[in-house]
Write a protein that holds these residues in place. Structure first.
Motif, mmCIF file in Angstrom:
data_model
loop_
_atom_site.group_PDB
_atom_site.id
_atom_site.type_symbol
_atom_site.label_atom_id
_atom_site.label_comp_id
_atom_site.label_asym_id
_atom_site.label_seq_id
_atom_site.Cartn_x
_atom_site.Cartn_y
_atom_site.Cartn_z
ATOM 1 N N ASN A 69 -6.994 1.863 -8.601
ATOM 2 C CA ASN A 69 -7.930 2.318 -7.881
ATOM 3 C C ASN A 69 -7.383 2.947 -6.709
ATOM 4 O OD1 ASN A 69 -10.943 2.569 -6.722
ATOM 5 N ND2 ASN A 69 -10.113 1.237 -5.124
ATOM 6 N N GLY A 127 -5.206 9.867 -0.377
ATOM 7 C CA GLY A 127 -5.640 8.571 -0.594
ATOM 8 C C GLY A 127 -4.597 7.678 -0.619
ATOM 9 N N ASP A 185 -8.110 4.980 -2.978
ATOM 10 C CA ASP A 185 -9.285 4.851 -1.833
ATOM 11 C C ASP A 185 -8.851 6.055 -1.132
ATOM 12 O OD1 ASP A 185 -10.943 4.425 0.058
ATOM 13 O OD2 ASP A 185 -9.969 2.838 1.076
ATOM 14 N N GLN A 186 -9.811 7.256 -1.124
ATOM 15 C CA GLN A 186 -9.603 8.325 -0.459
ATOM 16 C C GLN A 186 -9.870 8.078 1.067
ATOM 17 O OE1 GLN A 186 -12.193 11.282 -2.068
ATOM 18 N NE2 GLN A 186 -10.326 12.016 -3.302
ATOM 19 N N GLY A 187 -10.832 6.964 1.387
ATOM 20 C CA GLY A 187 -10.774 6.633 3.103
ATOM 21 C C GLY A 187 -11.891 7.638 3.706
ATOM 22 N N ASN A 188 -12.141 7.573 4.809
ATOM 23 C CA ASN A 188 -13.048 7.994 5.463
ATOM 24 C C ASN A 188 -12.644 9.267 6.381
ATOM 25 O OD1 ASN A 188 -15.379 6.719 4.155
ATOM 26 N ND2 ASN A 188 -14.884 5.204 5.904
ATOM 27 N N ASP A 232 0.919 -1.259 0.080
ATOM 28 C CA ASP A 232 0.053 -0.019 -0.073
ATOM 29 C C ASP A 232 0.896 1.391 -0.010
ATOM 30 O OD1 ASP A 232 -2.272 -1.564 0.092
ATOM 31 O OD2 ASP A 232 -2.539 -1.474 2.050
#
Length: 226
Positions: free
Chosen positions: A90, A111, A92-95, A61
């Motif tokens: 892809n 991200g 992923d921006q996350g929360n 990652d």
């Protein structure tokens, strides 16, 4: 004259120093060491120009940092990542939002993506320059920040509490010793009700309770004669 020594002054001074000097200094050093150690990793990572490439080794990652601060009301920039084979990856921006400031520059996590293998990856975050760190390094940054920070704050809290205790004990001792010294001076000066040289003797005043002459009813000068 034996006047008791003043007590508690040293404890009062030590307590005040612990509270006002040692505690904030320890906390400040912990914050500075933690932030500087952690952010040095980010500062040493090179910037990637918009649409530039970053070399990634292995499949793991990766965390993308963009320049600038984005609060909860500001949308994060959209990042596009292209792998060495030309295929999009892809992101992923996350929360959770994560922003940090160091050296006059703000960084925000835009991200994460998972690299498919060793090679050059193209990064484009809506025209912003970026920094790419492996997620392991990014997590290590947090550890580098939190460990010294926790140690510094822990020492600061302990020093503050110890300072409060010593300050209170010192003030109590100082007040009591002051009262004892005042009593000792008063006794030496011979104030009424005090012991010491020159003080009036205890007991009834002169003439109090002296024996009276016997009652003589036949004496015409007797004032008690009826």
């Amino acid at each position: 004259m034996n006047v008791p020594k003043r007590r508690g002054l040293a404890l009062t001074i030590i307590g005040a120093v612990l509270m006002l000097v040692i505690a904030p200094t320890a906390a400040g050093i912990g914050i500075w060491k933690g932030v500087s150690r952690g952010m040095s990793v980010v500062s040493d990572t090179r910037w990637v120009a918009p649409g530039g490439t970053v070399q990634v080794t292995g499949a793991e990652d990766q965390t993308i940092l963009v320049e600038g601060r984005y609060d909860s009301t500001s949308p994060l920039p959209t990042c596009r990542v292209t792998g060495p084979d030309g295929r999009p990856i892809n992101v992923d921006q996350g929360n959770a939002r994560l922003s940090m400031d160091w050296g006059g520059t703000a960084y925000t996590r835009a991200g994460t993506f998972h690299s498919s293998g060793t090679g050059d990856y193209t990064i484009d975050c809506t025209g912003l320059r970026t920094k790419v760190l492996t997620s392991q390094v990014a997590n290590d940054v947090a550890r580098r920040v939190l460990v010294p920070l926790g140690i510094g704050l822990g020492i600061g809290v302990i020093a503050f509490l110890a300072g409060v205790v010593l300050l209170v004990v010192g003030i109590v001792k100082l007040v009591r010793s002051g009262q004892e010294r005042a009593h000792a001076r008063a006794a030496a000066a011979g104030w009424p009700g005090q012991h010491g040289p020159g003080a009036p003797p205890y007991g009834p005043p002169p003439g109090y309770g002296a024996p009276q002459p016997p009652y003589r009813p036949d004496d015409p000068e007797d004032p008690y004669r009826r």
